[in-house]
Design a protein around this motif. Structure first.
Motif, mmCIF file in Angstrom:
data_model
loop_
_atom_site.group_PDB
_atom_site.id
_atom_site.type_symbol
_atom_site.label_atom_id
_atom_site.label_comp_id
_atom_site.label_asym_id
_atom_site.label_seq_id
_atom_site.Cartn_x
_atom_site.Cartn_y
_atom_site.Cartn_z
ATOM 1 N N PRO A 235 0.825 -1.217 0.000
ATOM 2 C CA PRO A 235 0.000 0.000 0.000
ATOM 3 C C PRO A 235 0.855 1.260 0.000
ATOM 4 O O PRO A 235 1.943 1.300 0.584
ATOM 5 N N THR A 236 0.356 2.282 -0.626
ATOM 6 C CA THR A 236 1.091 3.529 -0.781
ATOM 7 C C THR A 236 1.519 4.122 0.553
ATOM 8 O O THR A 236 2.626 4.658 0.679
ATOM 9 N N SER A 237 0.673 4.026 1.546
ATOM 10 C CA SER A 237 0.901 4.718 2.816
ATOM 11 C C SER A 237 2.167 4.283 3.538
ATOM 12 O O SER A 237 2.775 5.077 4.255
ATOM 13 N N ASN A 238 2.575 3.026 3.365
ATOM 14 C CA ASN A 238 3.788 2.585 4.071
ATOM 15 C C ASN A 238 4.839 1.999 3.125
ATOM 16 O O ASN A 238 5.688 1.220 3.517
ATOM 17 N N TYR A 239 4.780 2.436 1.857
ATOM 18 C CA TYR A 239 5.694 1.887 0.862
ATOM 19 C C TYR A 239 7.146 2.234 1.171
ATOM 20 O O TYR A 239 8.025 1.358 1.151
ATOM 21 N N ASP A 240 7.425 3.504 1.433
ATOM 22 C CA ASP A 240 8.811 3.908 1.695
ATOM 23 C C ASP A 240 9.402 3.159 2.881
ATOM 24 O O ASP A 240 10.557 2.722 2.857
ATOM 25 N N THR A 241 8.610 3.022 3.927
ATOM 26 C CA THR A 241 9.086 2.326 5.128
ATOM 27 C C THR A 241 9.381 0.865 4.818
ATOM 28 O O THR A 241 10.426 0.325 5.237
ATOM 29 N N LYS A 242 8.493 0.234 4.093
ATOM 30 C CA LYS A 242 8.693 -1.170 3.718
ATOM 31 C C LYS A 242 9.929 -1.329 2.842
ATOM 32 O O LYS A 242 10.741 -2.238 3.045
ATOM 33 N N MET A 243 10.079 -0.419 1.882
ATOM 34 C CA MET A 243 11.231 -0.495 0.995
ATOM 35 C C MET A 243 12.530 -0.321 1.779
ATOM 36 O O MET A 243 13.509 -1.058 1.572
ATOM 37 N N SER A 244 12.561 0.628 2.684
ATOM 38 C CA SER A 244 13.772 0.857 3.482
ATOM 39 C C SER A 244 14.146 -0.370 4.295
ATOM 40 O O SER A 244 15.326 -0.730 4.411
ATOM 41 N N SER A 245 13.132 -1.034 4.834
ATOM 42 C CA SER A 245 13.408 -2.190 5.688
ATOM 43 C C SER A 245 13.947 -3.375 4.893
ATOM 44 O O SER A 245 14.869 -4.053 5.344
ATOM 45 N N ILE A 246 13.401 -3.617 3.711
ATOM 46 C CA ILE A 246 13.888 -4.771 2.941
ATOM 47 C C ILE A 246 15.247 -4.481 2.306
ATOM 48 O O ILE A 246 16.062 -5.394 2.127
ATOM 49 N N VAL A 247 15.517 -3.221 2.001
ATOM 50 C CA VAL A 247 16.846 -2.871 1.502
ATOM 51 C C VAL A 247 17.874 -3.016 2.622
ATOM 52 O O VAL A 247 18.976 -3.535 2.410
ATOM 53 N N ALA A 248 17.507 -2.584 3.818
ATOM 54 C CA ALA A 248 18.406 -2.739 4.967
ATOM 55 C C ALA A 248 18.682 -4.202 5.257
ATOM 56 O O ALA A 248 19.781 -4.576 5.684
ATOM 57 N N ALA A 249 17.692 -5.068 4.985
ATOM 58 C CA ALA A 249 17.848 -6.507 5.201
ATOM 59 C C ALA A 249 18.544 -7.191 4.031
ATOM 60 O O ALA A 249 18.719 -8.413 4.030
ATOM 61 N N LYS A 250 18.927 -6.384 3.029
ATOM 62 C CA LYS A 250 19.617 -6.882 1.829
ATOM 63 C C LYS A 250 18.782 -7.891 1.065
ATOM 64 O O LYS A 250 19.284 -8.869 0.503
ATOM 65 N N THR A 251 17.460 -7.636 1.004
ATOM 66 C CA THR A 251 16.553 -8.490 0.228
ATOM 67 C C THR A 251 15.673 -7.633 -0.684
ATOM 68 O O THR A 251 14.445 -7.771 -0.687
ATOM 69 N N PRO A 252 16.265 -6.709 -1.449
ATOM 70 C CA PRO A 252 15.447 -5.849 -2.298
ATOM 71 C C PRO A 252 14.845 -6.633 -3.456
ATOM 72 O O PRO A 252 15.341 -7.704 -3.828
ATOM 73 N N PRO A 253 13.782 -6.109 -4.063
ATOM 74 C CA PRO A 253 13.219 -6.732 -5.259
ATOM 75 C C PRO A 253 14.147 -6.522 -6.452
ATOM 76 O O PRO A 253 15.134 -5.776 -6.355
ATOM 77 N N ASP A 254 13.830 -7.154 -7.553
ATOM 78 C CA ASP A 254 14.612 -6.928 -8.770
ATOM 79 C C ASP A 254 14.241 -5.584 -9.405
ATOM 80 O O ASP A 254 15.103 -4.792 -9.764
ATOM 81 N N VAL A 255 12.942 -5.374 -9.543
ATOM 82 C CA VAL A 255 12.423 -4.156 -10.174
ATOM 83 C C VAL A 255 11.400 -3.547 -9.223
ATOM 84 O O VAL A 255 10.648 -4.286 -8.572
ATOM 85 N N ALA A 256 11.362 -2.208 -9.139
ATOM 86 C CA ALA A 256 10.448 -1.607 -8.170
ATOM 87 C C ALA A 256 10.131 -0.162 -8.497
ATOM 88 O O ALA A 256 10.910 0.533 -9.160
ATOM 89 N N TYR A 257 8.960 0.263 -8.030
ATOM 90 C CA TYR A 257 8.651 1.684 -7.946
ATOM 91 C C TYR A 257 9.521 2.291 -6.839
ATOM 92 O O TYR A 257 9.748 1.656 -5.806
ATOM 93 N N LEU A 258 9.964 3.526 -7.044
ATOM 94 C CA LEU A 258 10.707 4.244 -6.002
ATOM 95 C C LEU A 258 10.357 5.730 -6.051
ATOM 96 O O LEU A 258 10.222 6.305 -7.136
ATOM 97 N N SER A 259 10.261 6.335 -4.887
ATOM 98 C CA SER A 259 10.146 7.788 -4.849
ATOM 99 C C SER A 259 11.474 8.377 -5.284
ATOM 100 O O SER A 259 12.528 7.727 -5.215
ATOM 101 N N GLY A 260 11.441 9.631 -5.739
ATOM 102 C CA GLY A 260 12.673 10.262 -6.203
ATOM 103 C C GLY A 260 13.746 10.315 -5.143
ATOM 104 O O GLY A 260 14.924 10.053 -5.415
ATOM 105 N N SER A 261 13.362 10.641 -3.916
ATOM 106 C CA SER A 261 14.361 10.765 -2.848
ATOM 107 C C SER A 261 15.006 9.425 -2.531
ATOM 108 O O SER A 261 16.225 9.335 -2.335
ATOM 109 N N GLN A 262 14.204 8.355 -2.488
ATOM 110 C CA GLN A 262 14.786 7.032 -2.222
ATOM 111 C C GLN A 262 15.666 6.579 -3.378
ATOM 112 O O GLN A 262 16.723 5.979 -3.180
ATOM 113 N N LEU A 263 15.241 6.877 -4.594
ATOM 114 C CA LEU A 263 16.039 6.488 -5.749
ATOM 115 C C LEU A 263 17.438 7.088 -5.675
ATOM 116 O O LEU A 263 18.445 6.379 -5.806
#
Length: 463
Positions: free
Chosen positions: A86-114
């Motif tokens: 869901p949009t409301s917690n996307y950035d938080t979810k993305m940050s957590s999985i990147v920190a866990a070194k399990t990012p997706p292959d392809v993803a939407y990203l906000s400009g700041s996170q990108l």
């Protein structure tokens, strides 16, 4: 859905601008969901597996899942799996999985996170893939996110562009001709104010130019004052003003031209009385489609992503070029779609990357949610017709498609560094404009807060 900017016509959240290209109408479709898309590669022991993480409304989820199913069906050796958040917690979810070194292959990203991830070496540099995949180069220049020489982090998910929407029934009742169809016939600011005046009615049907008009009992407003975000930025650029200078090192919204534009916008509320105050609009104001459908507002500047709901809800609406000062301008922008450096299958990820934002593969373009990235979908009449269908307003090509290509400027937040911290200063200041605070005091007071945060612009590069 294209996510609108943070300080736009309806006082949207900060996160919006950085996501023009995703969904503004997030419906909170539950928690993170994994959807396996079967098809050609599904279940095959030698299939390459790719994960695709995205946000959006329920409608966008359905369209993306359908696209991935078609992708699987047409690629025997690739199995794509969708991960909806869901949009409301996307950035938080993305940050957590990147920190866990399990990012997706392809993803939407906000400009700041990108930009943050790209600077840390976490995003696949697409530049080396331009020769093998020439489709990566056939895109609007404004769609690219560069982070250094020969370093291409991403494209937008889809193009976002600002449009003047109006309820066509209300125009007819007010005796107004349809709003301008081309940049050559775009309204001046005075024309816009005049139309908004005729479209503003109190409970007795009187407009602000008529004797006895009661501003405390308005049943229909002509417009919403665009006190921030992309709508305001379009007006600033039209008048030869800007938010920052060309290299992103100096604050520029304290110029005489900028102050005039912003004061004119504020006057829609407090002088002309054709737009609601923030209190009258409400903290959780209805969406553009609802405002136009219920006839609470007659005209609104907003993004192309509103087309979907307007068409789905069968609102009688038209589209027009934005009002102008010196030069007709619209503002473009978009969130990013990126590939993570950690993917084990970069070439297959690029194939998916090119597939998902092609109007030939995704209904979100013809359904009104997205506008294309590819230049050919703006220049080739036959290709334009594949996404601008009969469901669109008849004048959409001249009022939106052509201005996007010829008169579009990129929103400052896409290429300016350190935008998140800068916007934390800009948003509350522009909120004060809507509340009636002295414009010159507000914008001049921003200089000391914004300039120390300016770090220049992200680079751009011709292909």
């Amino acid at each position: 859905m294209t996510r609108p900017d943070p300080i736009g016509a309806r006082r949207l959240t900060r996160r919006g601008l950085l996501r023009t290209g995703g969904a503004a109408l997030a419906t909170g479709v539950g928690s993170s969901v994994l959807t396996g898309c079967g098809g050609g590669g599904a279940g095959s022991s030698d299939a390459v597996e790719l994960s695709f993480m995205y946000w959006g409304s329920a409608f966008e989820k359905k369209a993306i899942d359908s696209m991935l199913q078609k992708f699987d069906d047409s690629h025997d050796k690739i199995d794509a799996t969708a991960k909806f958040v869901p949009t409301s917690n996307y950035d938080t979810k993305m940050s957590s999985i990147v920190a866990a070194k399990t990012p997706p292959d392809v993803a939407y990203l906000s400009g700041s996170q990108l930009y943050d991830f790209a600077g840390k070496g976490l995003i696949l540099n697409l530049f080396p893939y331009l020769k093998k995949y020439p489709a990566l180069g056939d895109r609007l220049p404004s769609s690219y996110f560069w982070y250094g020489k020969d370093k291409l982090a991403a494209n937008q998910l889809a193009q976002g562009v600002q449009i003047l929407y109006y309820n066509s029934d209300l125009f007819g009742k007010a005796g107004l001709d349809p709003a301008p169809f081309t940049v050559d016939t775009a309204w001046s600011w005075d024309d816009f104010v005049e139309a908004a005046t005729k479209l503003t009615l109190d409970d007795q049907g009187r407009n602000p130019s008529q004797s006895g008009f009661d501003p405390k009992k308005v049943r229909q407003y002509g417009t919403i004052a665009p006190t921030g975000g992309s709508p305001l930025y379009a007006l600033l650029r039209s008048a030869g003003a800007d938010f920052i200078n060309d290299d992103g090192t100096k604050y520029a919204m304290d110029s005489a031209a900028a102050i005039t534009v912003i004061k004119n916008v504020q006057d829609l509320i407090y002088k002309h009385r054709v737009a609601p105050t923030p209190a009258q609009l409400g903290k959780n104001a209805p969406t553009t489609s609802v405002q136009l459908q219920t006839k609470r507002i007659a005209m609104i500047i907003d993004g192309n992503w509103q087309m979907l709901d307007l068409m789905e809800q069968k609102v009688p609406f038209g589209v027009a070029c934005l009002p102008k000062y010196d030069e007709p301008i619209t503002v473009t922008g978009g969130a990013a779609g990126a590939i993570f450096q950690g993917t084990k299958h970069p070439e297959q990820a690029v194939e998916l990357y090119l597939y998902y934002n092609d109007p030939a593969n995704v209904d979100l373009f013809s359904d009104g949610l997205w506008a294309p990235l590819q230049t050919k979908y703006y220049t080739d009449p036959k290709l334009v017709d594949t996404w601008v269908t009969d469901k669109y307003p008849a004048n959409f090509k001249t009022a939106v498609v052509e201005p996007t290509l010829k008169n579009g400027v990129i929103y400052w937040g896409q290429n300016l560094k350190n935008t998140e911290k800068i916007d934390q200063q800009v948003t509350p200041a522009t909120d004060q404009i809507g509340l009636g605070k002295d414009v010159a005091t507000v914008v001049k007071g921003l200089k000391g807060k914004v300039e120390p945060l300016l770090q220049g612009m992200w680079p751009t590069q011709e292909l």
